[in-house]
Design a protein around this motif. Sequence first.
Motif, PDB file in Angstrom:
ATOM      1  N   VAL A 256      18.985 -37.839  14.895  1.00 28.42           N
ATOM      2  CA  VAL A 256      19.287 -39.112  14.244  1.00 28.42           C
ATOM      3  C   VAL A 256      18.281 -39.920  13.726  1.00 28.42           C
ATOM      4  O   VAL A 256      17.226 -40.110  14.320  1.00 28.42           O
ATOM      5  CB  VAL A 256      20.469 -39.775  15.129  1.00 28.42           C
ATOM      6  CG1 VAL A 256      20.658 -41.501  14.083  1.00 28.42           C
ATOM      7  CG2 VAL A 256      21.806 -39.321  15.378  1.00 28.42           C
ATOM      8  N   ARG A 257      18.164 -40.117  12.607  1.00 34.32           N
ATOM      9  CA  ARG A 257      16.945 -40.736  11.911  1.00 34.32           C
ATOM     10  C   ARG A 257      17.086 -42.213  11.646  1.00 34.32           C
ATOM     11  O   ARG A 257      16.585 -42.871  12.179  1.00 34.32           O
ATOM     12  CB  ARG A 257      16.563 -40.025  10.457  1.00 34.32           C
ATOM     13  CG  ARG A 257      16.412 -38.623  10.444  1.00 34.32           C
ATOM     14  CD  ARG A 257      15.134 -38.180  11.591  1.00 34.32           C
ATOM     15  NE  ARG A 257      13.830 -38.592  10.539  1.00 34.32           N
ATOM     16  CZ  ARG A 257      12.874 -38.742  11.000  1.00 34.32           C
ATOM     17  NH1 ARG A 257      12.514 -38.116  12.355  1.00 34.32           N
ATOM     18  NH2 ARG A 257      11.746 -39.265  10.515  1.00 34.32           N
ATOM     19  N   THR A 258      18.214 -42.593  11.361  1.00 32.58           N
ATOM     20  CA  THR A 258      18.598 -43.953  10.999  1.00 32.58           C
ATOM     21  C   THR A 258      19.973 -44.056  10.865  1.00 32.58           C
ATOM     22  O   THR A 258      20.839 -42.975  10.772  1.00 32.58           O
ATOM     23  CB  THR A 258      18.025 -44.468   9.708  1.00 32.58           C
ATOM     24  OG1 THR A 258      18.582 -43.669   8.358  1.00 32.58           O
ATOM     25  CG2 THR A 258      16.637 -44.501   9.511  1.00 32.58           C
ATOM     26  N   SER A 259      20.480 -45.348  11.031  1.00 33.20           N
ATOM     27  CA  SER A 259      21.861 -45.765  10.919  1.00 33.20           C
ATOM     28  C   SER A 259      22.291 -47.079  10.504  1.00 33.20           C
ATOM     29  O   SER A 259      21.453 -47.869  10.498  1.00 33.20           O
ATOM     30  CB  SER A 259      22.614 -45.464  12.190  1.00 33.20           C
ATOM     31  OG  SER A 259      22.239 -46.451  13.343  1.00 33.20           O
ATOM     32  N   THR A 260      23.505 -47.069   9.975  1.00 27.97           N
ATOM     33  CA  THR A 260      24.015 -48.442   9.847  1.00 27.97           C
ATOM     34  C   THR A 260      25.500 -48.492  10.151  1.00 27.97           C
ATOM     35  O   THR A 260      25.824 -47.609  11.043  1.00 27.97           O
ATOM     36  CB  THR A 260      24.190 -48.592   8.092  1.00 27.97           C
ATOM     37  OG1 THR A 260      25.171 -47.727   7.667  1.00 27.97           O
ATOM     38  CG2 THR A 260      23.139 -48.335   7.277  1.00 27.97           C
ATOM     39  N   ASP A 261      26.017 -49.606   9.970  1.00 28.49           N
ATOM     40  CA  ASP A 261      27.355 -49.605  10.413  1.00 28.49           C
ATOM     41  C   ASP A 261      28.414 -48.433  10.233  1.00 28.49           C
ATOM     42  O   ASP A 261      29.294 -48.274  11.042  1.00 28.49           O
ATOM     43  CB  ASP A 261      27.930 -51.087  10.151  1.00 28.49           C
ATOM     44  CG  ASP A 261      27.386 -52.322  10.870  1.00 28.49           C
ATOM     45  OD1 ASP A 261      26.795 -52.118  11.757  1.00 28.49           O
ATOM     46  OD2 ASP A 261      27.736 -53.302  10.447  1.00 28.49           O
ATOM     47  N   SER A 262      28.104 -47.925   9.016  1.00 28.69           N
ATOM     48  CA  SER A 262      28.821 -46.992   8.465  1.00 28.69           C
ATOM     49  C   SER A 262      28.413 -45.555   8.322  1.00 28.69           C
ATOM     50  O   SER A 262      29.227 -44.535   8.223  1.00 28.69           O
ATOM     51  CB  SER A 262      29.607 -47.343   7.146  1.00 28.69           C
ATOM     52  OG  SER A 262      28.808 -47.669   6.304  1.00 28.69           O
ATOM     53  N   ARG A 263      27.009 -45.649   8.198  1.00 29.98           N
ATOM     54  CA  ARG A 263      26.404 -44.198   7.893  1.00 29.98           C
ATOM     55  C   ARG A 263      25.391 -43.912   9.030  1.00 29.98           C
ATOM     56  O   ARG A 263      24.656 -44.805   9.840  1.00 29.98           O
ATOM     57  CB  ARG A 263      25.726 -44.298   6.386  1.00 29.98           C
ATOM     58  CG  ARG A 263      26.656 -44.446   5.404  1.00 29.98           C
ATOM     59  CD  ARG A 263      25.879 -44.417   4.062  1.00 29.98           C
ATOM     60  NE  ARG A 263      26.676 -44.587   2.918  1.00 29.98           N
ATOM     61  CZ  ARG A 263      26.368 -43.983   1.985  1.00 29.98           C
ATOM     62  NH1 ARG A 263      25.288 -43.352   1.780  1.00 29.98           N
ATOM     63  NH2 ARG A 263      27.317 -43.992   0.689  1.00 29.98           N
ATOM     64  N   VAL A 264      24.883 -42.645   9.042  1.00 32.33           N
ATOM     65  CA  VAL A 264      24.245 -42.024  10.036  1.00 32.33           C
ATOM     66  C   VAL A 264      23.332 -41.027   9.233  1.00 32.33           C
ATOM     67  O   VAL A 264      23.858 -40.107   8.519  1.00 32.33           O
ATOM     68  CB  VAL A 264      24.977 -41.284  11.171  1.00 32.33           C
ATOM     69  CG1 VAL A 264      23.616 -40.863  12.104  1.00 32.33           C
ATOM     70  CG2 VAL A 264      25.544 -42.444  12.116  1.00 32.33           C
ATOM     71  N   GLU A 265      22.192 -40.930   9.387  1.00 33.24           N
ATOM     72  CA  GLU A 265      21.158 -40.133   8.775  1.00 33.24           C
ATOM     73  C   GLU A 265      20.709 -39.012   9.801  1.00 33.24           C
ATOM     74  O   GLU A 265      20.356 -39.377  10.762  1.00 33.24           O
ATOM     75  CB  GLU A 265      20.083 -40.582   8.213  1.00 33.24           C
ATOM     76  CG  GLU A 265      19.039 -39.746   7.390  1.00 33.24           C
ATOM     77  CD  GLU A 265      17.679 -40.300   7.041  1.00 33.24           C
ATOM     78  OE1 GLU A 265      16.975 -39.576   6.504  1.00 33.24           O
ATOM     79  OE2 GLU A 265      17.565 -41.638   7.276  1.00 33.24           O
ATOM     80  N   LEU A 266      20.865 -37.826   9.445  1.00 37.00           N
ATOM     81  CA  LEU A 266      20.916 -36.638  10.256  1.00 37.00           C
ATOM     82  C   LEU A 266      19.679 -35.728   9.840  1.00 37.00           C
ATOM     83  O   LEU A 266      19.738 -35.667   8.416  1.00 37.00           O
ATOM     84  CB  LEU A 266      22.103 -35.730  10.630  1.00 37.00           C
ATOM     85  CG  LEU A 266      23.133 -36.535  11.273  1.00 37.00           C
ATOM     86  CD1 LEU A 266      24.357 -35.305  11.278  1.00 37.00           C
ATOM     87  CD2 LEU A 266      23.006 -36.865  12.543  1.00 37.00           C
ATOM     88  N   GLU A 267      19.041 -35.206  10.687  1.00 36.62           N
ATOM     89  CA  GLU A 267      17.888 -34.333  10.520  1.00 36.62           C
ATOM     90  C   GLU A 267      18.211 -33.071  11.177  1.00 36.62           C
ATOM     91  O   GLU A 267      18.156 -33.168  12.313  1.00 36.62           O
ATOM     92  CB  GLU A 267      16.716 -34.719  10.702  1.00 36.62           C
ATOM     93  CG  GLU A 267      15.277 -33.771  10.045  1.00 36.62           C
ATOM     94  CD  GLU A 267      13.952 -34.442  10.070  1.00 36.62           C
ATOM     95  OE1 GLU A 267      13.186 -33.992   9.279  1.00 36.62           O
ATOM     96  OE2 GLU A 267      13.827 -35.142  11.016  1.00 36.62           O
ATOM     97  N   VAL A 268      18.517 -31.977  10.386  1.00 34.27           N
ATOM     98  CA  VAL A 268      18.876 -30.631  11.003  1.00 34.27           C
ATOM     99  C   VAL A 268      17.746 -29.624  10.761  1.00 34.27           C
ATOM    100  O   VAL A 268      17.140 -29.566   9.636  1.00 34.27           O
ATOM    101  CB  VAL A 268      20.104 -30.292  10.390  1.00 34.27           C
ATOM    102  CG1 VAL A 268      20.480 -28.868  11.253  1.00 34.27           C
ATOM    103  CG2 VAL A 268      21.169 -30.984  10.404  1.00 34.27           C
TER     104      VAL A 268
END
Length: 152
Positions: free
Chosen positions: A93-105
């Motif tokens: 998980v790179r970053t997140s907000t209340d509704s979104r999550v950024e993933l690096e695969v």
Amino acid sequence: MRTEFRLPGYGGAALFLRSHVVPPRTLATDGQRLVFDVGFLSPDRFTWYLARPAGDGFAERLATFLFRAAADFHPENSLQTFSDLEMGLTISVRTSTDSRVELEVTLVEEAAAPVDDSDGLNFETSRVVLASSAQAASVLVGGSVAAFDMEF
């Protein structure tokens, strides 16, 4: 029998996993083996990496990771990178907000290749999608070796 899993993201990105059983001669083993095809979809390409063996409890560990990524307040700080060394797959998980999550695969392109030879995908997805994907990850074990009665 083949089972499929899709983790969709914004902008048309997605991570795909397909589980299936291969005969002993495929991976030079004594018995049938559960393997996974890994697919990366982005707006400009679609790539499959076929017949990747995974470590024990892969689907359960993936489901736990996805659920925690959806539920933790700051998963980029609280959640360790998901890793399956046998498959060469990592998800962080790179970053997140209340509704979104950024993933690096990231996936090592060849099982015996150094980590530098890898492919990957970075995308944002919603927490709702992560939670539902955590439940859907359990279908990957439906293609387990025990579910097959056929001889190769």
